[in-house]
Write a protein that holds these residues in place. Structure first.
Motif, PDB file in Angstrom:
ATOM      1  N   LEU A  82      22.289  24.713  37.162  1.00  0.00           N
ATOM      2  CA  LEU A  82      21.555  23.977  36.130  1.00  0.00           C
ATOM      3  C   LEU A  82      20.534  24.881  35.450  1.00  0.00           C
TER       4      LEU A  82
ATOM      5  N   GLN B 206      15.671  18.960  29.812  1.00  0.00           N
ATOM      6  CA  GLN B 206      16.478  19.207  31.004  1.00  0.00           C
ATOM      7  C   GLN B 206      15.630  19.596  32.213  1.00  0.00           C
TER       8      GLN B 206
ATOM      9  N   SER C 235      15.357  17.132  35.022  1.00  0.00           N
ATOM     10  CA  SER C 235      16.500  17.067  35.933  1.00  0.00           C
ATOM     11  C   SER C 235      16.411  18.176  36.980  1.00  0.00           C
TER      12      SER C 235
ATOM     13  N   ARG D 254      13.908  17.189  39.573  1.00  0.00           N
ATOM     14  CA  ARG D 254      14.435  16.174  40.505  1.00  0.00           C
ATOM     15  C   ARG D 254      15.360  16.812  41.536  1.00  0.00           C
ATOM     16  N   GLN D 255      16.204  17.737  41.091  1.00  0.00           N
ATOM     17  CA  GLN D 255      17.092  18.415  42.029  1.00  0.00           C
ATOM     18  C   GLN D 255      16.300  19.242  43.039  1.00  0.00           C
TER      19      GLN D 255
END
Length: 238
Positions: A134, A160, A163, A166-167
């Protein structure tokens, strides 16, 4: 500088200087991207030789940062740029600082790839893969946005990062669970945690570069804006 979407200047020499600097920035970004890609592959394949090459490549990134910094200083001293030209030079100076620091974070990943993990511990490295991919996509996209000074593409990268965060948080919780279940694995888990933290920081620096692009295009510092205000700025809504 049509190919970089920055327009033409009255002074052809000035135009050439800006184009040269931008080309070096993109070359530096390309090296960081390759460095990150190789570091992730080195971790996945436990390739210590590739990890060593990643570590050695950091020297070229540092050299480019110095070259670009000096070139920007000369431009400011000789050309005394104003308005958008000054914003461009300032954006470049900030961007190369973030790129150099990304290179430093990638070094941590390479060091993890050089560690020896047992078969029972290899699953710890697999957990880095999704976050790493990512962040790699974010880096590619923000470099492309920087080349075109595309504020909408930059804004997309900026979004982005949530995200990626969060990961990272999910990965941290997972690793902490492994740590509680098997105290013998704590040293290796800590290595992976530091690697995950480095990936999260690279994502943050991609977000920073996205903000510099918006600053150049819109002439507004969006670093501490609310999400709604930033979206309005990108869309040109007052």
């Amino acid at each position: 500088m049509d190919k970089l979407n920055l327009g033409k200047h009255i002074s052809g020499k000035f135009n050439e200087e800006l184009e040269s600097v931008m080309s070096k920035v993109l070359a530096m970004g390309g090296l960081v991207e390759k460095q990150l890609m190789d570091a992730l592959e080195a971790i996945q394949k436990s390739d210590q030789e590739l990890a060593e090459r990643v570590l050695k490549s950091d020297r070229k990134i540092n050299e480019l940062e110095l070259e670009i910094d000096q070139a920007c200083t000369r431009i400011i001293a000789k050309r005394q740029p104003t308005a958008s030209d000054l914003r461009l030079v300032l954006s470049i100076l900030k961007a190369i600082s973030d790129l150099e620091r990304m290179g430093d974070e990638v070094e941590r990943l390479a060091h993890v790839a050089q560690e020896s993990f047992s078969k029972d511990q290899e699953h710890l490295l697999v957990s880095l893969e999704n976050l790493g991919q990512l962040v790699l996509v974010m880096l590619r996209q923000v470099l492309d946005a920087f080349a075109r000074m595309d504020e909408e593409a930059a804004y997309s990268v900026h979004q982005q990062d949530a995200s990626a965060d969060r990961q990272y948080e999910a990965l941290t919780r997972q690793l902490m669970t492994y740590m509680m279940e098997d105290s013998r694995s704590i040293p290796k888990i800590m290595d992976v945690l530091w690697a995950a933290r480095s990936l999260e920081r690279i994502g943050d620096r991609c977000q920073n570069i996205a903000e510099y692009i918006i600053f150049f295009v819109r002439g507004k510092d969006v670093r501490h804006m609310s999400p709604a205000s930033m979206e309005n700025t990108v869309k040109g809504i007052r």
